[in-house]
Design an enzyme around this catalytic site. Sequence first.
Site, PDB file in Angstrom:
ATOM      1  N   THR A 175       0.819  -1.221   0.000  1.00  0.00           N
ATOM      2  CA  THR A 175       0.000   0.000   0.000  1.00  0.00           C
ATOM      3  C   THR A 175       0.846   1.262   0.000  1.00  0.00           C
ATOM      4  OG1 THR A 175      -1.861  -1.025   1.117  1.00  0.00           O
ATOM      5  CG2 THR A 175      -1.603   1.324   1.460  1.00  0.00           C
ATOM      6  N   SER A 202       1.003  -7.542  -1.429  1.00  0.00           N
ATOM      7  CA  SER A 202       1.600  -8.720  -0.782  1.00  0.00           C
ATOM      8  C   SER A 202       0.648  -9.905  -0.714  1.00  0.00           C
ATOM      9  CB  SER A 202       2.147  -8.374   0.603  1.00  0.00           C
ATOM     10  OG  SER A 202       1.122  -8.201   1.535  1.00  0.00           O
ATOM     11  N   SER A 203      -0.636  -9.687  -1.031  1.00  0.00           N
ATOM     12  CA  SER A 203      -1.550 -10.836  -1.137  1.00  0.00           C
ATOM     13  C   SER A 203      -1.132 -11.755  -2.276  1.00  0.00           C
ATOM     14  CB  SER A 203      -2.982 -10.362  -1.411  1.00  0.00           C
ATOM     15  OG  SER A 203      -3.395  -9.499  -0.400  1.00  0.00           O
ATOM     16  N   ASP A 244      -0.303  -7.161   4.272  1.00  0.00           N
ATOM     17  CA  ASP A 244      -1.164  -8.351   4.372  1.00  0.00           C
ATOM     18  C   ASP A 244      -0.379  -9.625   4.693  1.00  0.00           C
ATOM     19  OD1 ASP A 244      -3.359  -6.803   3.903  1.00  0.00           O
ATOM     20  OD2 ASP A 244      -3.610  -7.406   1.806  1.00  0.00           O
TER      21      ASP A 244
HETATM   22  N1  ASP Z   1      -2.948  -5.282   0.236  1.00  0.00           N
HETATM   23  C1  ASP Z   1      -1.811  -4.491   0.705  1.00  0.00           C
HETATM   24  C2  ASP Z   1      -0.577  -5.361   0.651  1.00  0.00           C
HETATM   25  O1  ASP Z   1      -0.430  -6.218   1.472  1.00  0.00           O
HETATM   26  C3  ASP Z   1      -2.063  -3.995   2.085  1.00  0.00           C
HETATM   27  C4  ASP Z   1      -0.973  -3.106   2.665  1.00  0.00           C
HETATM   28  O2  ASP Z   1       0.132  -2.994   2.208  1.00  0.00           O
HETATM   29  O3  ASP Z   1      -1.288  -2.487   3.709  1.00  0.00           O
HETATM   30  O4  ASP Z   1       0.232  -5.217  -0.236  1.00  0.00           O
END
Ligand code: ASP
Length: 341
Positions: free
Chosen positions: A14, A60-61, A92
């Site tokens: 993010t 990172s998902s 994540d």
């Molecule tokens: N979906 C994002 C990730 O894990 C969430 C974040 O970085 O806060 O890449």
Amino acid sequence: MAKRRIYIAYAGGTIGMRTTDRGRAPAPGYLAEQLRTNPIFDSPELPEFTINEYEPLLDSSNMGPSDWARIAKDIEKHLPKYDGVLVIHGTDTMAYTASALSFMLENLNKPVIITGSQVPLCELRNDAMDNLVTSMILLQRYADRIAEVCIYFGGRFLRGNRAKKIDGEFFRAFDSPNMPPLGRVGIDFELSWDAIRKPVADPKPLHVQPIGTASVAAFRLFPGLKAETFAPMLEGIQGLVLECYGAGNAPHRNEAFMEALQQANRNGVVVVDVPQPLHGCANLSLYATGRALLDVGVISGFDMTPEAALTKLLYLLTRESNPDKVRRLMQIDLRGEISLP
Ligand code: ASP
């Protein structure tokens, strides 16, 4: 103090995203450009840095063992020339990456700090700037006193393989539920030097142990689980993290379920019991519902997080072919990931 030199491995998250018509997605170039052009990052209190923006940047998902290997290899290549590494990563699966790196980076003798943010740097109100700046200050001030993989996030400095994402709304997104933080950062930096793993005088060379060729799974017990659902997933795997109730208990009156576990054990599957509660240690001797698991060959993961247990299993099963040896090593403290009763 002279400026230290750090290497930044920017994997995604993010922190460097922008909002698109399909929701937040990584914005190539943006974060690296900010780091290079915003005068804040030129402050004498911050280290000199080289940034490597990964292609592609990932939410990172989407990350897994091959991405951990990429980061570990990148660290292995660059760490000898730098005082420490900052990994910029999504939140994540950050706890998985931190745990995996802690095992993969054998003989690590310098700090690797992982950070990210809940709100992108491009937004006016964000947690990205503090997480970046404070991680960099930690490396500038203390790079010669820390030799482990850590997470800095929202005022907490945590051992990577003890960390867990505990909050999806507030800026204190991470905690280490079964261990006090290695440090807290508020007005001042308060670090627990007794707990922090420190460099040794005569280190062995850093070595990256590959991870991920083994086949493991994680499963969270729930009331009403049918053995027909559970048994098939035990076929074709070498290790399972079984998230059990309370002190590590399971429905031992469900004979088909217990039989499936026993059969898996006979087939050489290493089944590790970790407790579902956020805080606490598996104690399989406390209840009959726990002892029954010991009888069918399940081992206790004590107070490891599910993230640490899964990545440790992958690491050990990639390295060792004998399941009994893996069972024994799972219950030994390798990188500060477990408190033994
Ligand atoms: N979906 C994002 C990730 O894990 C969430 C974040 O970085 O806060 O890449």
